[in-house]
Design a protein around this motif. Structure first.
Motif, PDB file in Angstrom:
ATOM      1  N   UNK A 154       0.858  -1.264  40.938  1.00 51.33           N
ATOM      2  CA  UNK A 154       2.878  -1.267  41.215  1.00 51.33           C
ATOM      3  C   UNK A 154       3.274  -0.035  40.424  1.00 51.33           C
ATOM      4  N   UNK A 155       2.538   0.540  40.003  1.00 46.24           N
ATOM      5  CA  UNK A 155       2.454   1.516  38.871  1.00 46.24           C
ATOM      6  C   UNK A 155       1.269   2.066  38.069  1.00 46.24           C
ATOM      7  N   UNK A 156       1.216   3.521  37.818  1.00 48.40           N
ATOM      8  CA  UNK A 156       0.459   4.172  36.896  1.00 48.40           C
ATOM      9  C   UNK A 156       0.443   4.399  35.869  1.00 48.40           C
ATOM     10  N   UNK A 157       1.542   3.537  35.518  1.00 46.04           N
ATOM     11  CA  UNK A 157       1.423   2.872  34.116  1.00 46.04           C
ATOM     12  C   UNK A 157       0.766   1.663  33.258  1.00 46.04           C
ATOM     13  N   UNK A 158       0.887   1.027  34.570  1.00 44.59           N
ATOM     14  CA  UNK A 158      -0.044  -0.154  35.222  1.00 44.59           C
ATOM     15  C   UNK A 158      -1.095  -0.224  34.948  1.00 44.59           C
ATOM     16  N   UNK A 159      -1.513   0.580  35.823  1.00 42.56           N
ATOM     17  CA  UNK A 159      -3.234   1.567  36.857  1.00 42.56           C
ATOM     18  C   UNK A 159      -3.471   2.177  34.774  1.00 42.56           C
ATOM     19  N   UNK A 160      -3.082   3.239  33.950  1.00 40.84           N
ATOM     20  CA  UNK A 160      -3.406   3.867  32.997  1.00 40.84           C
ATOM     21  C   UNK A 160      -3.559   1.902  32.002  1.00 40.84           C
ATOM     22  N   UNK A 164      -7.101   2.362  29.810  1.00 37.77           N
ATOM     23  CA  UNK A 164      -7.575   2.007  28.229  1.00 37.77           C
ATOM     24  C   UNK A 164      -8.067   0.309  27.966  1.00 37.77           C
ATOM     25  N   UNK A 165      -8.054  -0.947  28.525  1.00 35.41           N
ATOM     26  CA  UNK A 165      -7.969  -2.652  28.111  1.00 35.41           C
ATOM     27  C   UNK A 165      -9.857  -2.084  28.950  1.00 35.41           C
ATOM     28  N   UNK A 166     -10.009  -0.887  30.272  1.00 36.22           N
ATOM     29  CA  UNK A 166     -11.037  -1.800  30.688  1.00 36.22           C
ATOM     30  C   UNK A 166     -11.269  -2.634  31.294  1.00 36.22           C
ATOM     31  N   UNK A 167     -10.108  -3.111  32.092  1.00 41.02           N
ATOM     32  CA  UNK A 167      -9.697  -4.495  33.574  1.00 41.02           C
ATOM     33  C   UNK A 167     -10.691  -2.894  34.564  1.00 41.02           C
ATOM     34  N   UNK A 168     -10.305  -1.841  34.183  1.00 37.33           N
ATOM     35  CA  UNK A 168     -10.996  -0.508  35.664  1.00 37.33           C
ATOM     36  C   UNK A 168     -11.654   0.558  34.806  1.00 37.33           C
ATOM     37  N   UNK A 169     -12.692   1.216  35.544  1.00 36.52           N
ATOM     38  CA  UNK A 169     -13.361   2.341  35.101  1.00 36.52           C
ATOM     39  C   UNK A 169     -12.267   2.725  35.414  1.00 36.52           C
ATOM     40  N   UNK A 170     -11.526   3.685  36.427  1.00 35.89           N
ATOM     41  CA  UNK A 170     -10.942   4.727  36.675  1.00 35.89           C
ATOM     42  C   UNK A 170      -9.768   4.651  36.825  1.00 35.89           C
ATOM     43  N   UNK A 171      -8.750   5.954  37.449  1.00 38.53           N
ATOM     44  CA  UNK A 171      -7.796   5.599  38.302  1.00 38.53           C
ATOM     45  C   UNK A 171      -7.348   7.561  39.084  1.00 38.53           C
ATOM     46  N   UNK A 172      -6.873   7.066  39.015  1.00 42.15           N
ATOM     47  CA  UNK A 172      -6.149   8.566  39.758  1.00 42.15           C
ATOM     48  C   UNK A 172      -4.869   9.257  39.569  1.00 42.15           C
ATOM     49  N   UNK A 173      -3.726  10.385  39.615  1.00 39.90           N
ATOM     50  CA  UNK A 173      -2.825   9.890  39.239  1.00 39.90           C
ATOM     51  C   UNK A 173      -3.294  11.754  40.177  1.00 39.90           C
ATOM     52  N   UNK A 174      -2.334  12.372  40.431  1.00 37.94           N
ATOM     53  CA  UNK A 174      -1.357  14.148  39.908  1.00 37.94           C
ATOM     54  C   UNK A 174      -1.768  14.689  38.554  1.00 37.94           C
ATOM     55  N   UNK A 175      -1.493  15.726  38.089  1.00 37.89           N
ATOM     56  CA  UNK A 175      -2.249  15.880  37.086  1.00 37.89           C
ATOM     57  C   UNK A 175      -0.875  16.332  36.129  1.00 37.89           C
ATOM     58  N   UNK A 176       0.305  16.451  36.261  1.00 40.08           N
ATOM     59  CA  UNK A 176       1.681  16.087  36.210  1.00 40.08           C
ATOM     60  C   UNK A 176       2.643  15.325  36.079  1.00 40.08           C
ATOM     61  N   UNK A 177       2.035  14.551  37.281  1.00 37.89           N
ATOM     62  CA  UNK A 177       2.940  13.134  37.234  1.00 37.89           C
ATOM     63  C   UNK A 177       2.233  11.653  35.915  1.00 37.89           C
ATOM     64  N   UNK A 178       1.032  12.110  36.069  1.00 36.72           N
ATOM     65  CA  UNK A 178      -0.250  11.631  34.755  1.00 36.72           C
ATOM     66  C   UNK A 178       0.431  11.984  33.215  1.00 36.72           C
ATOM     67  N   UNK A 179       0.653  13.049  32.935  1.00 31.33           N
ATOM     68  CA  UNK A 179       1.425  13.673  32.150  1.00 31.33           C
ATOM     69  C   UNK A 179       2.442  12.982  31.339  1.00 31.33           C
ATOM     70  N   UNK A 180       3.598  13.574  32.335  1.00 29.63           N
ATOM     71  CA  UNK A 180       4.873  12.757  32.111  1.00 29.63           C
ATOM     72  C   UNK A 180       5.205  11.666  31.991  1.00 29.63           C
ATOM     73  N   UNK A 193      -7.746   7.056  26.745  1.00 31.54           N
ATOM     74  CA  UNK A 193      -8.124   7.305  28.055  1.00 31.54           C
ATOM     75  C   UNK A 193      -8.353   9.224  27.985  1.00 31.54           C
ATOM     76  N   UNK A 194      -9.017   9.521  28.936  1.00 29.11           N
ATOM     77  CA  UNK A 194      -8.614  10.912  28.840  1.00 29.11           C
ATOM     78  C   UNK A 194      -9.257  11.572  31.274  1.00 29.11           C
ATOM     79  N   UNK A 195      -8.955  12.509  30.776  1.00 29.11           N
ATOM     80  CA  UNK A 195      -9.037  13.161  32.471  1.00 29.11           C
ATOM     81  C   UNK A 195     -10.274  14.393  32.827  1.00 29.11           C
TER      82      UNK A 195
END
Length: 251
Positions: A154-160, A164-180, A193-195
């Motif tokens: 539902x959201x980038x917060x849920x994705x990240x 972090x919990x190891x339930x997925x291997x990757x996610x993606x987002x606009x760089x500044x939106x992700x940083x915010x 997590x890291x880019x």
């Protein structure tokens, strides 16, 4: 005679005044944090950059936040002067003049820290579980690939958090939106997590100045000039830092 001299003096002052000094430009954008959002500092990063550059170019500004379709229509009709957050497209050149790029939107992959993930080819990307925000468009090659193992959320917060919990291997987002958004997550999540280096898709961000404004070319020229001056004197980077979005360039 005195009145005539006063009138001549006033006319001379007006002719010598900086172009645009008495013009208030009507700026418009939709809500797109952290770039444009009236609840954020100075209306968001993009709004702050644009208003600062236009102020330095001699223009006063008035900002209004409206839905995207209304913002574009206002530029076409001339009710608004400047659309703050526009990606270039040929059809939009029929309603406005684009500035040079003043920000870069970069789609970035994120992975768990201290894990090895290779996404250099689409085939390698197919091996990974990827959290994606439901209904979100990332870039055509990714969006239209049926072989990708996408996990809708539902959201980038849920994705990240899933990343972090190891339930997925990757996610993606606009760089500044992700940083915010990462700034609003727990330190534990941020540390996990890291880019990934590089970006599979980049879009330059421009202002679009209505062709109905007779000074559109002059406004764009002044804006472009002041953006370059801001980058040279350090004030551009200071705005990035002020909005908490400064990050060192990646390889």
């Amino acid at each position: 005679m005195l009145r005539l001299l006063q009138a001549i003096g006033l006319l001379g002052w007006l002719l010598m005044a900086p172009a645009g000094a008495e013009e208030k430009l009507r700026l418009v954008a939709d809500a797109w944090p952290p770039f444009t959002d009236e609840t954020l500092l100075n209306g968001g990063l993009a709004t702050d950059i644009v208003r600062t550059a236009l102020h330095r170019a001699g223009y006063r500004t008035l900002y209004e936040q409206v839905p995207w379709a209304r913002a574009v229509h206002g530029i076409a009709e001339g009710r608004n002067d400047v659309l703050i957050n526009a990606w270039f497209s040929e059809d939009r050149t029929r309603i406005g003049q684009f500035s040079a790029e003043y920000l870069l939107n970069r789609i970035r992959f994120l992975k768990r820290r201290n894990t090895e993930v290779d996404v250099s080819t689409p085939a390698l990307l197919h091996a990974h579980r990827i959290a994606v925000v439901r209904g979100y468009a990332y870039y055509p090659l990714f969006d239209n690939d049926p072989a990708l193992r996408k996990v809708p959320v539902h959201s980038f917060s849920m994705a990240v958090n899933m990343l972090a919990a190891g339930r997925v291997d990757l996610t993606l987002e606009d760089e500044y939106v992700a940083l915010y958004n990462l700034a609003h997550e727990s330190e534990e999540v941020r540390d996990r997590v890291e880019f990934l280096p590089g970006s599979p898709r980049e879009n330059g961000l421009h202002i679009l100045v209505s062709l109905k404004n007779p000074r559109h070319a002059q406004i764009v020229a002044g804006f472009d000039r002041e953006i370059e001056a801001m980058k040279a004197d350090g004030s551009y980077d200071e705005l990035l830092r002020r909005h908490g979005l400064w990050t060192s360039p990646d390889p």
